[in-house]
Write an enzyme that holds these catalytic residues in place. Sequence first.
Site, PDB file in Angstrom:
ATOM      1  N   LEU A 137     -26.033 -21.283 -58.482  1.00 48.84           N
ATOM      2  CA  LEU A 137     -26.550 -21.994 -57.318  1.00 48.84           C
ATOM      3  C   LEU A 137     -25.592 -23.130 -57.010  1.00 48.84           C
ATOM      4  O   LEU A 137     -25.030 -23.740 -57.926  1.00 48.84           O
ATOM      5  CB  LEU A 137     -27.945 -22.571 -57.600  1.00 48.84           C
ATOM      6  CG  LEU A 137     -29.103 -21.589 -57.809  1.00 48.84           C
ATOM      7  CD1 LEU A 137     -30.396 -22.362 -58.063  1.00 48.84           C
ATOM      8  CD2 LEU A 137     -29.276 -20.667 -56.609  1.00 48.84           C
ATOM      9  N   ASP A 138     -25.411 -23.428 -55.735  1.00 45.82           N
ATOM     10  CA  ASP A 138     -24.587 -24.573 -55.363  1.00 45.82           C
ATOM     11  C   ASP A 138     -25.145 -25.845 -55.993  1.00 45.82           C
ATOM     12  O   ASP A 138     -26.346 -25.940 -56.274  1.00 45.82           O
ATOM     13  CB  ASP A 138     -24.560 -24.736 -53.838  1.00 45.82           C
ATOM     14  CG  ASP A 138     -23.896 -23.568 -53.133  1.00 45.82           C
ATOM     15  OD1 ASP A 138     -23.043 -22.917 -53.757  1.00 45.82           O
ATOM     16  OD2 ASP A 138     -24.233 -23.317 -51.964  1.00 45.82           O
ATOM     17  N   ARG A 139     -24.282 -26.825 -56.188  1.00 41.28           N
ATOM     18  CA  ARG A 139     -24.702 -28.079 -56.814  1.00 41.28           C
ATOM     19  C   ARG A 139     -25.912 -28.695 -56.123  1.00 41.28           C
ATOM     20  O   ARG A 139     -26.827 -29.196 -56.782  1.00 41.28           O
ATOM     21  CB  ARG A 139     -23.541 -29.079 -56.795  1.00 41.28           C
ATOM     22  CG  ARG A 139     -23.892 -30.423 -57.440  1.00 41.28           C
ATOM     23  CD  ARG A 139     -22.729 -31.379 -57.358  1.00 41.28           C
ATOM     24  NE  ARG A 139     -22.375 -31.650 -55.967  1.00 41.28           N
ATOM     25  CZ  ARG A 139     -21.296 -32.341 -55.606  1.00 41.28           C
ATOM     26  NH1 ARG A 139     -20.455 -32.807 -56.517  1.00 41.28           N
ATOM     27  NH2 ARG A 139     -21.034 -32.551 -54.326  1.00 41.28           N
ATOM     28  N   ARG A 238     -26.560 -20.271 -46.216  1.00 35.90           N
ATOM     29  CA  ARG A 238     -26.088 -21.401 -45.406  1.00 35.90           C
ATOM     30  C   ARG A 238     -25.282 -20.919 -44.205  1.00 35.90           C
ATOM     31  O   ARG A 238     -25.437 -21.425 -43.082  1.00 35.90           O
ATOM     32  CB  ARG A 238     -25.263 -22.345 -46.281  1.00 35.90           C
ATOM     33  CG  ARG A 238     -26.101 -22.988 -47.390  1.00 35.90           C
ATOM     34  CD  ARG A 238     -25.247 -23.597 -48.484  1.00 35.90           C
ATOM     35  NE  ARG A 238     -24.419 -24.690 -47.988  1.00 35.90           N
ATOM     36  CZ  ARG A 238     -23.533 -25.344 -48.732  1.00 35.90           C
ATOM     37  NH1 ARG A 238     -23.360 -25.008 -50.010  1.00 35.90           N
ATOM     38  NH2 ARG A 238     -22.824 -26.336 -48.218  1.00 35.90           N
TER      39      ARG A 238
END
Length: 296
Positions: A137-139, A238
């Site tokens: 997962l992205d930060r 996104r």
Amino acid sequence: MRYEGDNRQQGLYDHYMVGESMGLLDWLMANLHESRTKIKATLQGQGIKVNGKVVTQFDFQLEPGMKITVSKTKRNHLFKNHYIRMVYEDRYIVVLEKKPGILSMPAGHSSLNVKSVLDDYFRQSRQHCTAHVVHRLDRDTSGLMMYAKDKQTELALESDWHHMVYDRRYVAVLSGAVENDEGTVTSWLKDNRAYFTYSSPVDNGGKLAITHYRVLDRSQLYSLVEFQLETGRKNQIRVHSADIGHPVCGDVKYGNGDDPLGRLCLHAYKLCFYHPVTHKPMEFQTDIPQLFRSLF
């Protein structure tokens, strides 16, 4: 011993029925496939019930027909971290919920990341293993993640990820009122040299990405949307949100500057897969963040 019940109740419980007379600790050692130390910690943490009542005595005598309930969350009561909540752990995998602001794996010498936190926990709990990243997962994305605890399990997951993971869903707050109640976005995604992901309706040499979405709530300013991934590409939700003209709120890379909550409004709230070793269906679900709901 036969397995009883459905362990897909948010992945919180396993239910068993005793098939022969024996001590509780011996039964747990034979059926949970975990270390003696970890099973004793589960008992002390009141994570074991026999016929609906909590039992902490390791020498409790079991008889055929007794029902045992094992709380998966109780097994992890020794793990405490501000950024991570342990949801499930066995000898092969861990499932956790991470907050925004922590990376999935190391990037630089002093970066805060989930893998390092897990490796420290494994050392402190005297488990001879390390965390193996199987998806990321992205930060700034929060939500559910899974890590393997050995290389063999990691390879099993990676080799058949698309079939083992049968449902992954996210929820996001998007900028503006999404017009359609549901839909599907299909495009090819490709990174440039600056690691910006571009979307193309025709094959641009990138990877095919398919995202299904469903509007859960909307106002004049925002939409609460559930996303179900058919493919798992980098930045897929996104980029596809931006493609339909309603980027994820708080997205500094693909957004439009709309940032009502001071964070990337993207949360991985559902993760369903077949266990890489036992092949049992495992389903985990978290609540939609209250911050997201507060906008509606």
